[in-house]
Design a protein around this motif. Structure first.
Motif, PDB file in Angstrom:
ATOM      1  N   VAL A 237       0.850  -1.196   0.000  1.00 47.41           N
ATOM      2  CA  VAL A 237       0.000   0.000   0.000  1.00 47.41           C
ATOM      3  C   VAL A 237       0.881   1.241   0.000  1.00 47.41           C
ATOM      4  CG1 VAL A 237      -1.626   1.339   1.388  1.00 47.41           C
ATOM      5  CG2 VAL A 237      -1.957  -1.104   1.131  1.00 47.41           C
ATOM      6  N   ALA A 238       1.916   1.214   0.856  1.00 47.01           N
ATOM      7  CA  ALA A 238       2.814   2.372   0.925  1.00 47.01           C
ATOM      8  C   ALA A 238       3.506   2.604  -0.408  1.00 47.01           C
ATOM      9  CB  ALA A 238       3.846   2.166   2.022  1.00 47.01           C
ATOM     10  N   THR A 239       3.859   1.519  -1.094  1.00 49.14           N
ATOM     11  CA  THR A 239       4.534   1.663  -2.381  1.00 49.14           C
ATOM     12  C   THR A 239       3.569   2.189  -3.431  1.00 49.14           C
ATOM     13  OG1 THR A 239       5.812  -0.291  -1.791  1.00 49.14           O
ATOM     14  CG2 THR A 239       5.936   0.414  -4.092  1.00 49.14           C
ATOM     15  N   GLU A 240       2.375   1.649  -3.376  1.00 47.68           N
ATOM     16  CA  GLU A 240       1.412   1.917  -4.441  1.00 47.68           C
ATOM     17  C   GLU A 240       0.787   3.312  -4.330  1.00 47.68           C
ATOM     18  OE1 GLU A 240      -0.677   0.298  -7.778  1.00 47.68           O
ATOM     19  OE2 GLU A 240       1.044  -0.430  -6.653  1.00 47.68           O
ATOM     20  N   CYS A 241       0.324   3.654  -3.119  1.00 44.88           N
ATOM     21  CA  CYS A 241      -0.335   4.960  -2.954  1.00 44.88           C
ATOM     22  C   CYS A 241       0.754   5.953  -2.597  1.00 44.88           C
ATOM     23  CB  CYS A 241      -1.312   4.964  -1.789  1.00 44.88           C
ATOM     24  SG  CYS A 241      -2.310   3.531  -1.681  1.00 44.88           S
ATOM     25  N   LYS A 242       0.596   7.124  -3.085  1.00 46.55           N
ATOM     26  CA  LYS A 242       1.614   8.110  -2.735  1.00 46.55           C
ATOM     27  C   LYS A 242       1.184   8.859  -1.467  1.00 46.55           C
ATOM     28  CE  LYS A 242       4.178   7.347  -6.412  1.00 46.55           C
ATOM     29  NZ  LYS A 242       3.915   5.907  -6.385  1.00 46.55           N
ATOM     30  N   THR A 243       0.686   8.125  -0.495  1.00 48.84           N
ATOM     31  CA  THR A 243       0.255   8.785   0.736  1.00 48.84           C
ATOM     32  C   THR A 243       1.429   8.833   1.715  1.00 48.84           C
ATOM     33  OG1 THR A 243      -0.401   6.680   1.661  1.00 48.84           O
ATOM     34  CG2 THR A 243      -2.093   7.922   0.541  1.00 48.84           C
ATOM     35  N   THR A 244       1.286   9.678   2.737  1.00 52.19           N
ATOM     36  CA  THR A 244       2.293   9.659   3.793  1.00 52.19           C
ATOM     37  C   THR A 244       2.013   8.423   4.630  1.00 52.19           C
ATOM     38  OG1 THR A 244       1.971  12.024   3.858  1.00 52.19           O
ATOM     39  CG2 THR A 244       3.382  11.099   5.549  1.00 52.19           C
ATOM     40  N   PHE A 245       2.999   7.588   4.788  1.00 50.42           N
ATOM     41  CA  PHE A 245       2.765   6.299   5.420  1.00 50.42           C
ATOM     42  C   PHE A 245       3.408   6.275   6.806  1.00 50.42           C
ATOM     43  CE2 PHE A 245       3.033   1.777   6.145  1.00 50.42           C
ATOM     44  CZ  PHE A 245       1.881   1.299   5.530  1.00 50.42           C
ATOM     45  N   PHE A 246       2.558   6.182   7.827  1.00 48.54           N
ATOM     46  CA  PHE A 246       3.056   6.117   9.205  1.00 48.54           C
ATOM     47  C   PHE A 246       3.112   4.658   9.609  1.00 48.54           C
ATOM     48  CE2 PHE A 246       2.670  10.588  10.557  1.00 48.54           C
ATOM     49  CZ  PHE A 246       1.959  11.093   9.494  1.00 48.54           C
ATOM     50  N   ASN A 247       4.315   4.146   9.779  1.00 49.50           N
ATOM     51  CA  ASN A 247       4.468   2.737  10.135  1.00 49.50           C
ATOM     52  C   ASN A 247       4.634   2.650  11.656  1.00 49.50           C
ATOM     53  OD1 ASN A 247       4.941   0.002   9.948  1.00 49.50           O
ATOM     54  ND2 ASN A 247       7.132   0.267   9.613  1.00 49.50           N
ATOM     55  N   ILE A 248       3.518   2.442  12.338  1.00 45.80           N
ATOM     56  CA  ILE A 248       3.520   2.581  13.794  1.00 45.80           C
ATOM     57  C   ILE A 248       3.439   1.216  14.469  1.00 45.80           C
ATOM     58  CG2 ILE A 248       2.285   3.622  15.749  1.00 45.80           C
ATOM     59  CD1 ILE A 248       3.343   5.725  13.845  1.00 45.80           C
ATOM     60  N   SER A 249       4.425   0.932  15.298  1.00 43.44           N
ATOM     61  CA  SER A 249       4.316  -0.304  16.076  1.00 43.44           C
ATOM     62  C   SER A 249       4.027   0.088  17.517  1.00 43.44           C
ATOM     63  CB  SER A 249       5.618  -1.093  15.989  1.00 43.44           C
ATOM     64  OG  SER A 249       6.632  -0.332  16.570  1.00 43.44           O
ATOM     65  N   ALA A 250       3.731  -0.918  18.325  1.00 42.96           N
ATOM     66  CA  ALA A 250       3.365  -0.617  19.710  1.00 42.96           C
ATOM     67  C   ALA A 250       4.468   0.194  20.391  1.00 42.96           C
ATOM     68  CB  ALA A 250       3.125  -1.911  20.454  1.00 42.96           C
ATOM     69  N   SER A 251       5.710  -0.099  20.033  1.00 40.40           N
ATOM     70  CA  SER A 251       6.798   0.586  20.744  1.00 40.40           C
ATOM     71  C   SER A 251       6.806   2.091  20.488  1.00 40.40           C
ATOM     72  CB  SER A 251       8.138  -0.023  20.355  1.00 40.40           C
ATOM     73  OG  SER A 251       8.301   0.072  18.978  1.00 40.40           O
ATOM     74  N   THR A 252       6.227   2.520  19.399  1.00 39.57           N
ATOM     75  CA  THR A 252       6.177   3.967  19.156  1.00 39.57           C
ATOM     76  C   THR A 252       5.197   4.625  20.111  1.00 39.57           C
ATOM     77  OG1 THR A 252       6.464   3.504  16.819  1.00 39.57           O
ATOM     78  CG2 THR A 252       5.788   5.735  17.389  1.00 39.57           C
ATOM     79  N   ILE A 253       4.052   3.979  20.245  1.00 42.11           N
ATOM     80  CA  ILE A 253       2.976   4.625  20.986  1.00 42.11           C
ATOM     81  C   ILE A 253       3.071   4.392  22.484  1.00 42.11           C
ATOM     82  CG2 ILE A 253       0.490   4.604  21.363  1.00 42.11           C
ATOM     83  CD1 ILE A 253       0.047   4.148  18.529  1.00 42.11           C
ATOM     84  N   VAL A 254       3.447   3.170  22.848  1.00 41.09           N
ATOM     85  CA  VAL A 254       3.422   2.866  24.272  1.00 41.09           C
ATOM     86  C   VAL A 254       4.652   3.483  24.925  1.00 41.09           C
ATOM     87  CG1 VAL A 254       3.361   1.039  25.993  1.00 41.09           C
ATOM     88  CG2 VAL A 254       2.128   0.771  23.853  1.00 41.09           C
ATOM     89  N   SER A 255       4.383   4.509  25.693  1.00 40.52           N
ATOM     90  CA  SER A 255       5.484   5.205  26.341  1.00 40.52           C
ATOM     91  C   SER A 255       5.454   4.882  27.818  1.00 40.52           C
ATOM     92  CB  SER A 255       5.320   6.701  26.137  1.00 40.52           C
ATOM     93  OG  SER A 255       6.108   7.385  27.060  1.00 40.52           O
ATOM     94  N   LYS A 256       6.640   4.803  28.387  1.00 38.95           N
ATOM     95  CA  LYS A 256       6.652   4.488  29.821  1.00 38.95           C
ATOM     96  C   LYS A 256       6.232   5.702  30.633  1.00 38.95           C
ATOM     97  CE  LYS A 256      11.528   5.372  30.007  1.00 38.95           C
ATOM     98  NZ  LYS A 256      12.815   5.083  30.429  1.00 38.95           N
ATOM     99  N   TRP A 257       6.209   6.855  29.996  1.00 35.85           N
ATOM    100  CA  TRP A 257       5.808   8.052  30.719  1.00 35.85           C
ATOM    101  C   TRP A 257       4.294   8.176  30.716  1.00 35.85           C
ATOM    102  CZ3 TRP A 257       9.781   9.247  33.342  1.00 35.85           C
ATOM    103  CH2 TRP A 257      11.038   9.120  32.802  1.00 35.85           C
TER     104      TRP A 257
END
Ligand code: ADP
Length: 468
Positions: A237-257
Motif C-alpha cells: 500500500v505504501a509503495t502503491e499509494c503516494k500517501t504519507t505512510f506512518f508505520n507505527i508499532s506498539a513501541s512507538t505509541i506505548v510510552s513508559k511516561w
C-alpha cells in the motif's frame, strides 16, 4: 548555496531550484552588455540557486561592467583559495562567490559544480548540525521521485516544545523511502490484495468514485497467523499509494511516561491530517488496543487514557473529509477491544498460504538455478510434493525452511573455503551440491509451523466478525 551543498553531500546530486520568472523588470537589471560582468554571471550563477543573501544591487551599479571588482572593494577580506585545480576569488564559504575558475579552463561546463564537490569535507561538519534539524523534516527536499516529500513540521499548528518532541518521535516512523514492495511480490493472497486495493488504493486514485454511500473506509483490519504477509500488504500500500505512510508499532505509541502515550496518539493523528493523504499502519494492534480493563491486576490509568484517545481519534476520522486511513494488523484479533473493532469497519483474514501459493513460494526462493550469490545454487525439487508437505506453514516459515535448505550445501564447503588462503573471492573450482527434495524434507522435519494450531480459531473468529 549552503542548501545546494548540503543537498549534494546528502544525495550526491544537485537540487533543481527554479524560480518563476514573473517579473521581467528583474531581468532587465542584469547587465546586457558582454564583457566581464556577463561572464561573472554565467560563471557563477547559471547552475547555482539564487542566493538570498546576495547584496542588493542598486540600479546604478548592477548594470555596470566590472561588477566583480566593485565587490572586491566592498569586501577587503577577500580570499583566494585553491581546491584541487579550482580557484575561487571572493569566496565567503558559500556566499558571494563572484568568480570561479576551473583549472581545466572549461569555464562554462558547470563551473559551480566542480567547486562545490571540493567543499565536501569543509561542509560536512557544518551540515552535521543542520541534519539534526532536518530529521524533523524542516527542509523540503525531494531528491528522487521514490522519496516522500513532506511538508515542513515548523508549520505544524499548536507546536509547543513538548508537542514538537512528540511529533519528532512519530515522524521517525514515516516511511520517507518507498519500501518498494509491489503487489506481485506478494505470493498468493489474491482476495486480500483485491480487498486492500478496493479499500485503500482506489479511493485515493479515483476519489470521484468514492463519494456518498461509497465514501472510503476509514479503518481496515488485517488479521491472521503471524508471518502470512500482513506487513507486506501494508508495504505494498505504501509503495502503491503516494500517501504519507506512518508505520507505527506498539513501541512507538506505548510510552513508559504516564500520559505521553495518549499525547503521542493525538500527535500521530494530527500529523496524519497535516500530511494528508495519509495511511496510518498500526502493527500488532492487540498490544496497543487489547480489551480495556482486562489486564490482570487492573489496567494502568495511562494505558486506559491512551486507548480512549485512539478511539476518539478514530471517531474523528469518520467525521473528517481528509484522506486519512487506518490500516491495522493483528495476529490475535480476539484480544482486540470491541470498540476498536467497531471502528475498523473492514476486516480481512490474511490466512496461511494455499497449496498453490506454497508451491510458488518454494519455487520463488529455491528456483532450479539461482545465481543470486557468488556460487551458483542448483536445486532438484519436487515442488508438488513439497507444497503438500508444507501444509500449515506460513509464508515466513516456508522462507525459513528454504533458507535452511539452501544453507546445507553452503555449510559443506566452509571447511574447504577456510583452507583456501587465496584472496580470490570467486572461489574457483568450488561447486555447491544440489539441494534435493530429501534435503528439504529433512529440514522440514526439524522446523515446526508456527501457527498451525490457531487456524480453527481464526476461522471461527472470521465467521463471527468478518464483514463481506
Ligand atoms: P506478518 O503477517 O506477521 O506481518 P510479514 O508480512 O512480516 O508477516 O511476513 C514476514 C516475511 O515472510 C516477509 O518478509 C516475507 O519474506 C515472507 N512472506 C510471508 N508471506 C508472504 C507472501 N504471501 N508472499 C511473499 N513473502 C511472504
Amino acid at each position: 548555496m549552503e542548501y545546494e551543498s548540503y543537498y549534494f553531500v546528502k544525495f550526491q546530486k544537485y537540487p533543481k531550484i527554479v524560480k518563476k520568472a514573473s517579473d521581467t523588470a528583474e531581468n532587465n537589471l542584469l547587465p546586457k552588455t558582454g564583457g566581464k560582468s556577463r561572464r561573472v554571471k554565467s560563471d557563477t550563477c547559471q547552475n547555482l540557486p539564487k542566493i538570498s543573501q546576495q547584496r542588493p544591487r542598486s540600479k546604478t551599479t548592477a548594470g555596470k561592467t566590472g561588477d566583480a571588482k566593485s565587490l572586491n572593494k566592498e569586501n577587503p577580506k577577500q580570499v583566494r583559495m585553491t581546491f584541487g585545480n579550482t580557484h575561487m576569488e571572493n569566496a565567503d564559504f558559500g556566499l558571494n562567490i563572484s568568480r570561479i575558475h576551473t583549472g581545466s579552463g572549461e569555464e562554462n561546463a558547470h563551473p559551480g559544480r566542480g567547486q562545490i564537490t571540493d567543499f565536501r569535507g569543509l561542509l560536512t561538519n557544518a551540515i552535521k548540525g543542520a541534519t539534526s534539524e532536518l530529521s524533523l523534516n524542516t527542509l523540503d527536499c525531494n531528491p528522487d521521485p521514490s522519496e516522500r516529500l513532506l511538508k515542513p513540521l515548523s508549520a505544524f499548528i499548536g507546536m509547543n516544545s513538548e508537542m514538537r518532541e512528540l511529533a519528532a518521535v512519530v515522524s521517525r516512523d514515516i516511511y520517507l523511502h518507498n519500501p518498494n514492495i509491489k503487489w506481485d511480490d506478494i505470493i498468493g493472497l489474491d482476495a486480500a490484495k483485491r480487498l486492500v486495493k478496493e479499500a485503500v488504493v482506489y479511493p485515493i486514485r479515483y476519489p470521484q468514485l468514492f463519494t456518498g454511500i461509497l465514501s472510503p473506509w476509514k479503518g481496515l483490519l488485517l488479521y491472521g497467523p503471524p508471518g502470512t504477509g500482513k506487513t507486506l500488504l501494508a508495504k505494498a500500500v505504501a509503495t502503491e499509494c503516494k500517501t504519507t505512510f506512518f508505520n507505527i508499532s506498539a513501541s512507538t505509541i506505548v510510552s513508559k511516561w504516564r500520559g505521553d502515550s495518549e499525547k503521542l496518539v493525538r500527535v500521530l493523528f494530527e500529523l496524519a491530517h497535516y500530511h494528508a493523504p495519509s495511511t496510518i499502519f498500526l502493527d500488532e494492534l492487540e498490544s496497543v488496543m487489547s480489551q480495556r480493563g482486562m489486564a490482570p491486576g487492573g489496567e494502568h490509568e495511562g494505558s486506559l487514557r491512551m486507548k480512549t484517545e485512539l478511539l476518539v481519534q478514530m471517531d474523528g476520522l469518520a467525521r473528517s473529509e481528509d484522506l486519512v486511513f487506518v490500516l491495522a494488523a493483528s495476529n490475535l484479533p480476539w484480544e482486540l477491544d470491541c470498540a476498536m473493532l467497531r471502528r475498523l469497519e473492514k476486516r480481512i483474514l490474511v490466512d496461511l498460504p494455499s497449496q498453490d501459493a506454497r508451491k510458488a513460494m518454494i519455487y520463488h526462493w529455491l528456483p532450479p538455478v539461482s545465481n543470486s550469490q557468488a556460487l551458483e545454487l542448483r536445486t532438484e525439487l519436487d515442488y508438488n510434493v513439497l507444497s503438500q508437505e508444507t501444509e500449515g506453514y506460513s509464508g515466513s516459515d516456508i522462507k525459513l525452511v528454504c533458507r535452511e535448505a539452501a544453507m546445507r550445501p553452503v555449510r559443506k564447503i566452509f571447511n574447504t573455503l577456510e583452507k583456501y588462503q587465496s584472496e580470490d573471492r570467486n572461489f574457483p573450482g568450488i561447486q555447491l551440491d544440489t539441494v534435493t527434495t530429501e534435503d528439504f524434507l529433512d529440514v522440514l522435519a526439524h522446523t515446526k509451523p508456527s501457527a498451525k494450531n490457531l487456524t480453527k480459531r481464526y476461522t471461527a473468529w472470521q465467521k463471527e466478525f468478518e464483514s463481506v
